[in-house]
Scaffold this active site. Sequence first.
Site, mmCIF file in Angstrom:
data_model
loop_
_atom_site.group_PDB
_atom_site.id
_atom_site.type_symbol
_atom_site.label_atom_id
_atom_site.label_comp_id
_atom_site.label_asym_id
_atom_site.label_seq_id
_atom_site.Cartn_x
_atom_site.Cartn_y
_atom_site.Cartn_z
ATOM 1 N N SER A 233 37.913 42.757 84.284
ATOM 2 C CA SER A 233 36.663 43.504 84.204
ATOM 3 C C SER A 233 36.864 44.949 84.622
ATOM 4 C CB SER A 233 35.633 42.847 85.121
ATOM 5 O OG SER A 233 34.561 43.726 85.383
ATOM 6 N N TYR B 130 32.732 39.981 93.041
ATOM 7 C CA TYR B 130 33.059 39.768 91.626
ATOM 8 C C TYR B 130 34.312 40.549 91.246
ATOM 9 C CZ TYR B 130 32.817 40.227 86.562
ATOM 10 O OH TYR B 130 33.134 40.245 85.225
#
Length: 364
Positions: A149, A174
């Site tokens: 990501s 995350y």
Amino acid sequence: MMQLKVKDKTVLVTGVAGFIGANLVLRLLRDSGKVQVVGIDNLNDYYDVSIKKYRLKQIEEMAVQHSESQWRFVKGSIADNALIDRLFEEYKPDIVVNLAAQAGVRYSITNPDAYIESNLIGFYNILEACRHSYDNGQTGVQHLVYASSSSVYGSNKKVPYSTDDKVDNPVSLYAATKKSNELMAHAYSKLYNIPSTGLRFFTVYGPAGRPDMAYFGFTNKLLAGEKIQIFNYGNCKRDFTYVDDIVEGVMRVMEKPPQRATGEDGLPIPPYAVYNIGNNQPENLLDFVDILQQELVAAGVLPEDYDFEAHKELVPMQPGDVPVTYADTSALERDFGFKPSTSLRDGLRRFAQWYKEFYMKEEK
């Protein structure tokens, strides 16, 4: 890089009911000739499950049209070790695309458990299964492609973000799990010669996308007559990437695994790579909202006299968010001859038209 044609191969896609996963499988079934696709997804309710079911239905329809290929769906979690081992044993995938992950920065602040389970334990299970796919001299997995990501860049000041940048300061759990995936993949590539490629996705959007993403949430709120909050007073920039461009990038990457080679020490040089996939063209959030509202009006989702100014609220930054995401995609261009090309307006137009069709069809 070696060529690994998808045709006649077995591809395992995790997170297959997700936004990128479903679009990838549609493309595989439509364009790859004969291919066996096995998809796994736990269909969790992090967001509206009806959208996940809609995506799976689209895949089933595509599979019927392209009956030379095979499609299998397995409902389950990648954190279920026994299930993953069984899938690898039964289907012996040539290519694994791991897109199953608990997504979202803000949710990781309120629900950290979900991230550890899916993004760390789940990914570890995939790596172990890839490792054991070579047992007893089997060919095994020829390429593991996995989602990383853009959030791994944290609040890096240097833009555009390059995969050469140091990314040791995540600003959310995350992001930390995604960076961990890259580290774990590197270790397994080194130890077991597993060709792996991580893809750092930059703000993916499009029809049947994720409702937790800004463009989708804004649309829901505007339609309900609620105010939308624009973070950092609108001074956010995002590298929005249309889903078809992402899928094109993933397809090209799948077919070119990093080369296996032996180093001077007689051990594998890890066949490992990481790329950015983004638009290389960050858009200001206020401009983005402006284009979105024009396209929502054009698609008939909102009335032409809608008062946007009354429904906009500029607010400060959220914890864990970053002010700008901007991808340096030169390595992707160099190695795969590919650069995303869908304009923001075209992409948002397709989203608005889909939204009208999906949510407002009973009004016809």
